[in-house]
Write an enzyme that holds these catalytic residues in place. Structure first.
Site, short mmCIF file in Angstrom:
data_model
loop_
_atom_site.label_atom_id
_atom_site.label_comp_id
_atom_site.label_asym_id
_atom_site.label_seq_id
_atom_site.Cartn_x
_atom_site.Cartn_y
_atom_site.Cartn_z
N GLU A 278 1.84 12.84 2.77
CA GLU A 278 0.96 13.95 2.31
C GLU A 278 0.89 15.09 3.01
O GLU A 278 0.67 16.09 2.75
CB GLU A 278 -0.38 12.97 1.98
N GLU A 281 3.58 17.24 2.81
CA GLU A 281 3.77 17.76 1.36
C GLU A 281 2.66 19.02 1.56
O GLU A 281 3.16 20.02 1.01
CB GLU A 281 3.20 16.66 0.52
N CYS A 298 -4.45 8.70 -3.82
CA CYS A 298 -4.56 7.35 -3.56
C CYS A 298 -5.18 6.43 -4.49
O CYS A 298 -5.26 5.32 -4.32
CB CYS A 298 -5.26 7.36 -2.03
N SER A 318 -0.77 15.37 -5.53
CA SER A 318 0.24 15.00 -4.35
C SER A 318 0.88 13.81 -5.14
O SER A 318 0.79 13.13 -5.80
CB SER A 318 -0.31 14.34 -3.30
N LYS A 357 -6.46 -0.66 -9.20
CA LYS A 357 -5.16 -1.08 -8.43
C LYS A 357 -4.48 -2.22 -9.38
O LYS A 357 -3.21 -2.11 -9.06
CB LYS A 357 -5.58 -1.65 -6.85
N GLU A 360 -2.73 -0.03 -11.62
CA GLU A 360 -1.58 0.47 -10.80
C GLU A 360 -0.67 0.06 -10.74
O GLU A 360 0.75 0.27 -10.69
CB GLU A 360 -2.33 1.33 -9.69
N GLU A 365 5.95 3.39 -13.50
CA GLU A 365 6.49 4.31 -12.47
C GLU A 365 6.54 3.66 -11.04
O GLU A 365 7.25 3.95 -10.28
CB GLU A 365 5.57 5.55 -12.29
N CYS A 502 -13.69 3.64 -1.34
CA CYS A 502 -13.45 2.32 -1.57
C CYS A 502 -14.29 1.05 -1.04
O CYS A 502 -14.65 0.13 -1.76
CB CYS A 502 -12.09 2.03 -0.82
#
Lengths: 573, 156
Positions: A278, A281, A298, A318, A357, A360, A365, A502
């Site tokens: 990142e 990037e 994230c 990102s 999560k 996710e 993907e 988190c």
């Protein structure tokens, strides 16, 4: 300050505050159900009633302001009787299946009936028979257990500005539901789980993967690999009554091994890796006039939020996978190759403070050669359950350390668990990437703490860089509106879906205990203060991984394994 | 279809959330029901989430979310009709058509709406079918009407 009289004692109260506030500050306990700190009162449940002299009826203390000379009775027989009746009415149509309920022994309705001495079913209301909503990979809804307090709705609307759910219908048919009463999976729900942590009963729970993980652990043909997120070690002990802010990192690793996980890795390692990707990037976007501001990726709740509500900003996000998905991808490719393991025999589990999560991990993907990068996600709560089920007691285990090559981490990766941590870690490394020098002071105090928004402007190698940190999607939304309106002094934004990041995630222990969240955060920063390795780009194992396998940040292999893309979500917003 | 909604929303320039119910009523009057598409547009106009609009709309009996059936039953549940057995009537109608109040049958033949009072108390229990009134309705009358409707050849 004004004076009011409560139960024949005079106490001080602030002009304009609610009776509840004044009472609580003076050590007088009043039960609440629908009340939520920091949000406007709703006065829906009536469990907090008190008697006010001169008033005909009982008054809900959560939504009634104090006035000078007010005479209050907080524990008169009339008050206690009313509270008891409210509880009994709530129980009138409640399924009596406490023994089988996920929230048994951790339920506010149960607590109330214990506290108020409810010992029989006095009223029998018509039981609603709704179907469980198991459509979401993250959250299960059991409307029969809902007491209509509205806390989930307010968390979703007022804190997260998602508004996937609201009260629907009326009277005895009233329920909490989505637009057109669909399943959560096709609503605008972003899976953050903030509704779950505020739910007083078992109406909202995480979609459990405990059984799946147990089955994998007992299968001799499977290699079960686990990773644990930075916020887990500073939280898990709370589930066993240890005071908030205790770091159980080593004991956590030992317990995971004892439970039968074949390899134990630390997601903070891939947090370091995320910083490399990142950070590179960001530098690339700044140097080659790419789309700015760049926004972190994230937090999977945030990703689904931006896909749903701000698709026009997707080019700003990102392309880096989250640390969980980066490590998942590496485990089934690099690590499997390296260890001579068949990736189909690997079961990849992650322990996350997060319900999103779970979603996710199931995204299309996040698969490589038709294998999901991560197979099962357990929340902090599920991990505690797994420990209890398997009889593993962290306290009696000597600390252990995670396996290599994904066990070494810098403390920059560790502070990912707190809102502002990703930004601080990224700035440490971006400074190095841009100038070749380290920051003179690694601690960036302006990025720490619980503020709604944190902004810092600094000069890095002659370039003025503006960064912003937000947590809680309501705060993210207001910043995104500013960006859309043309604000251009910010180059890099960290967004965490959950308030405080988190440490305050939707997979964390039930209840929003702000003091506990603060302690967890503090511990993460203490770990960072005392660590000898505080820079992601100095993590030897990360550097080795680049040398032996990935090549360089943003390289071809990195793109295939560590980066992703997003999509616009057409749902009822 | 959508032009109806657009035309209605155009009358509400700068409107706030307090205009929600009048807008819902107008849209339903124009389209016969509140479609998903209409709710999304209203939400965009008033800056309200669809869940909230759906919540408000389901609070009231008057709003429906499916197009009306070819035969739209309005069953009066006012006091006089109640005393004269409109509850049984509604139950009978619902069971015979397989349609819940507020919904429309899959074949689009029947839809049922419950109303509070039609002002025809002397004729209780009263129902209306597609704006045609029927006084002193009995369950057997319902059966008879349904047979007629079902055997009615496809008109227009």
């Amino acid at each position: 300050m004004i004076q009011i009289e409560v139960d024949n004692i005079t106490i001080e109260a602030k002009e304009g505050e609610t009776i509840l506030n004044a009472l609580q500050r003076n050590g007088i306990n009043v039960p609440t159900l629908c009340h939520m700190e920091d949000l406007l009162p709703s006065g829906a449940c009536r469990i907090c009633v008190v008697e006010v002299e001169g008033m005909r009826g009982l008054v809900p203390s959560c939504s009634y302001p104090v006035s000078a000379g007010m005479k209050i009775k907080s524990r008169s027989p009339r008050v206690i009787n009313a509270r008891k009746t409210v509880t009994q009415l709530l129980l009138a149509n409640h399924p009596d299946d406490c023994l089988y309920c996920n929230r048994s022994a951790n339920c506010e309705l149960q607590d109330l009936s214990v506290e108020l001495g409810v010992r029989q079913r006095l009223y029998k209301g018509e039981r609603t028979k709704s179907r469980l909503d198991v459509s979401s990979p993250s959250i299960v809804r059991d409307p029969d257990k809902c007491i209509l307090c509205g806390r989930c709705i307010r968390a979703c609307e007022e804190i997260q500005t998602v508004s996937a759910i609201d009260f629907i219908r009326r009277g005895s048919k009233a329920a909490v539901g989505t637009a057109f009463d669909t399943g959560l999976n096709v609503s605008s729900c972003i899976n953050c789980g903030q509704c779950v942590v505020v739910c007083p009963t078992g109406a909202l729970t995480e979609r459990s993967n405990v059984e799946d993980v147990l089955a994998a652990l007992s299968d001799p043909n499977k290699v079960v690999v686990v990773q644990h997120a930075p916020a887990i070690s500073v939280t898990i002990a709370e589930e066993f009554g240890v005071k908030a802010g205790s770091d159980y990192d080593g004991k956590l690793v030992a317990a995971l091994r004892r439970m039968g996980f074949d390899r134990v890795f630390d997601t903070s390692f891939s947090a370091d890796l995320t910083i490399m990707e990142e950070g590179s990037e960001l530098v690339d976007r700044i140097k080659n006039s790419g789309v700015l501001p760049m926004i972190t990726s994230c937090s999977p709740g945030w990703i689904k939020f931006v896909e749903t509500f701000f698709p026009e900003l997707l080019p700003n996000v990102s392309s880096c996978k989250s640390p969980q998905q980066m490590l998942g991808a590496l485990i089934k490719t690099f690590y499997a190759e390296h260890q001579g393991l068949d990736p189909d025999n690997i079961v990849s589990v992650s322990i996350m403070p997060c319900t999103a999560k779970k979603f996710e991990a199931k995204r299309a993907e996040f698969s490589y050669q038709n294998r999901q990068d991560v197979d099962y996600v357990l929340t902090t709560r599920e991990l505690a359950q797994l420990m209890r089920m398997t009889g593993v007691n962290m306290d009696q285990l000597p600390p252990d350390s995670a396996d290599n090559p994904f066990g070494e981490r810098s403390s920059a990766g560790k502070i990912f668990g707190a809102s502002g941590g990703v930004m601080e870690a990224a700035l440490r490394s971006a400074h190095y990437l841009l100038t070749g020098d380290e920051l003179s002071e690694l601690k960036i105090p302006a990025l720490r703490g619980s503020k709604d928004r944190k902004e810092v402007f600094l000069e890095v190698g002659g370039t003025k860089i503006g960064v912003a940190v937000v947590s809680g999607l309501g705060n993210a939304r207001s910043l995104m509106e500013e960006i859309k309106a043309g604000r251009d002094d910010i180059h890099f934004i960290e967004v965490m879906a959950c308030p405080n990041g988190c440490v305050g995630g939707g997979g964390q222990p039930i209840g929003v205990d702000r003091e506990a969240v603060k302690e967890r955060m503090k511990t993460l920063y203490t770990i960072d203060r005392d660590d000898s390795l505080r820079l992601s780009h100095k993590n030897e194992q990360v550097l080795r991984l680049y040398k032996e396998y990935l090549g360089e940040p943003l390289g071809e292999k990195s793109h295939a394994l560590l980066h992703t893309h997003y999509r616009t979500r057409e749902v009822l917003r | 279809m959508t032009t109806n909604v657009d035309a209605i929303l155009a009358q509400y320039d700068g409107a706030q959330r307090d205009s929600l119910i009048p807008i819902l009523q107008q849209v339903q009057a124009a389209e016969g029901y509140l479609s998903q598409d209409a709710i999304v547009r209203i939400g965009e106009k008033l800056n309200l989430p669809t869940s909230k609009i759906y919540g408000v709309a389901t609070f009231y009996n008057q709003f429906r979310f499916q197009p009306q059936g070819k035969n739209h039953f309005m069953v009066c549940r006012g006091t006089a009709c109640h005393v004269k057995g409109s509850g049984k009537l509604l139950e009978k109608l619902s069971q015979a058509t397989g349609v819940e109040p507020g919904k429309t049958s899959r074949d689009g033949l029947f839809s049922i709406e419950v109303v509070a009072c039609m002002g025809a108390c002397a004729l209780a229990p009263a129902i209306s079918i597609s704006d045609h009134f029927y006084p002193k309705v009995t369950p057997s009358k319902i059966d008879q009407l349904l047979v007629e409707m079902r055997s009615e050849p496809e008109k227009n």
